[in-house]
Design a protein around this motif. Structure first.
Motif, PDB file in Angstrom:
ATOM      1  N   THR A 252      52.772  22.108  -1.291  1.00 43.32           N
ATOM      2  CA  THR A 252      53.162  20.772  -1.749  1.00 43.32           C
ATOM      3  C   THR A 252      54.504  20.402  -1.150  1.00 43.32           C
ATOM      4  O   THR A 252      55.316  21.273  -0.852  1.00 43.32           O
TER       5      THR A 252
ATOM      6  N   LEU B 241      52.384  17.175  -8.373  1.00 42.74           N
ATOM      7  CA  LEU B 241      52.473  17.644  -7.000  1.00 42.74           C
ATOM      8  C   LEU B 241      52.234  16.462  -6.069  1.00 42.74           C
ATOM      9  O   LEU B 241      51.301  15.671  -6.293  1.00 42.74           O
TER      10      LEU B 241
ATOM     11  N   CYS C 122      49.674  27.172  -6.684  1.00 49.59           N
ATOM     12  CA  CYS C 122      50.577  26.432  -5.800  1.00 49.59           C
ATOM     13  C   CYS C 122      51.666  27.367  -5.289  1.00 49.59           C
ATOM     14  O   CYS C 122      52.339  28.034  -6.081  1.00 49.59           O
TER      15      CYS C 122
ATOM     16  N   VAL D  10      47.301  22.576 -12.377  1.00 48.07           N
ATOM     17  CA  VAL D  10      47.774  23.745 -11.631  1.00 48.07           C
ATOM     18  C   VAL D  10      47.875  24.931 -12.585  1.00 48.07           C
ATOM     19  O   VAL D  10      48.575  24.872 -13.592  1.00 48.07           O
TER      20      VAL D  10
END
Length: 255
Positions: free
Chosen positions: A175, A184, A207, A228
């Motif tokens: 990201t 994100l 992530c 996430v």
């Protein structure tokens, strides 16, 4: 110097130079990088400047600045190495399927995949595909699409369509920015669409983002924090940000 005076001076300095890094601002005011990031976040909320990857630009800057792959690969290399190593623990069992997003940290992670751990890997990143194509334990699939020069990743309608029917064990995403409010984000619409499709396709979303991305927002949101499962970052993450992310339901792992 009081915080308000320091922040006003930061705005003047960024306006004068056009763009300044977090490290340069920290050195100028003899404060920690964590303090600078908090100040920049506050100033961005007030509309006095705009945060970009690794620093800030004047609020009047209308163009979105997106660093190329080579430039980004030289930033925060030690932290990225640690994050990539820690990501090995998030792999599914042998025989599992993973999605690998484009990015400098995900590319490092790809290079560390165990040689004795059989996996199916799906990616839209040309450099990652080139690295994995010669590894016998990897069954590799390269997604179709238009390859962006900046990120060397395939994007567009064909990429999203190819991702739509997939269900993978883990998606490892990069990201450009991550905040509590904006989630994100990335500067490019097509890149965001591909990332969003990866999130939808995965049972577990991980992530990989060094702490310089925390507190930074770019134009296009592709996932909320509630989407996430794990954020892998480094020890530079501010304790307040970590607590906020965990309260939002994201497990934060510090490499």
């Amino acid at each position: 110097m009081y915080a308000e005076e320091r922040q006003q001076a930061m705005v003047e300095l960024v306006t004068e130079h056009g763009r300044l890094s977090v490290a340069a601002i920290a050195a100028q005011f003899d404060v920690t990088t964590e303090t600078v990031r908090r100040d920049l976040s506050a100033l961005e909320r007030m509309g006095l400047l705009r945060r970009v990857h690794g620093g800030a630009v004047p609020a009047s800057s209308l163009a979105v600045i997106e660093a190329g792959l080579g430039e980004r690969d030289q930033a925060n290399t030690a932290q990225k190495e640690l994050i990539a190593k820690a990501a090995i623990d998030q792999l599914p069992p042998a025989g599992g399927t993973v999605l690998l997003d484009a990015g400098t940290t995900t590319a490092r992670f790809a290079g560390m995949l165990p040689r004795d751990h059989r996996l199916t890997v799906i990616t839209h990143a040309v450099p990652i595909a080139a690295r994995l194509a010669v590894q016998p334990q990897i069954e590799l699939y390269l997604l179709p699409g238009r390859v962006r020069t900046t990120t060397q990743a395939a994007v567009g309608a064909d990429t999203v369509a190819a991702l739509a029917p997939l269900r993978v064990d883990v998606a490892f995403l990069g990201t450009n920015g991550i905040t509590l409010g904006h989630g994100l984000s990335t500067p490019d619409h097509d890149e965001a669409a591909a990332k969003r499709a990866m999130v939808t396709a995965a049972r577990l979303v991980v992530c990989l983002a060094d702490s310089s991305k925390v507190g930074s927002e770019t134009a296009i949101r592709f996932a909320g924090l509630d989407e996430v499962d794990v954020l892998l970052t480094d020890s530079g993450i501010d304790a307040t940000d970590r607590a906020a992310f965990e309260d939002a339901g994201t497990e934060v792992v510090v490499a």
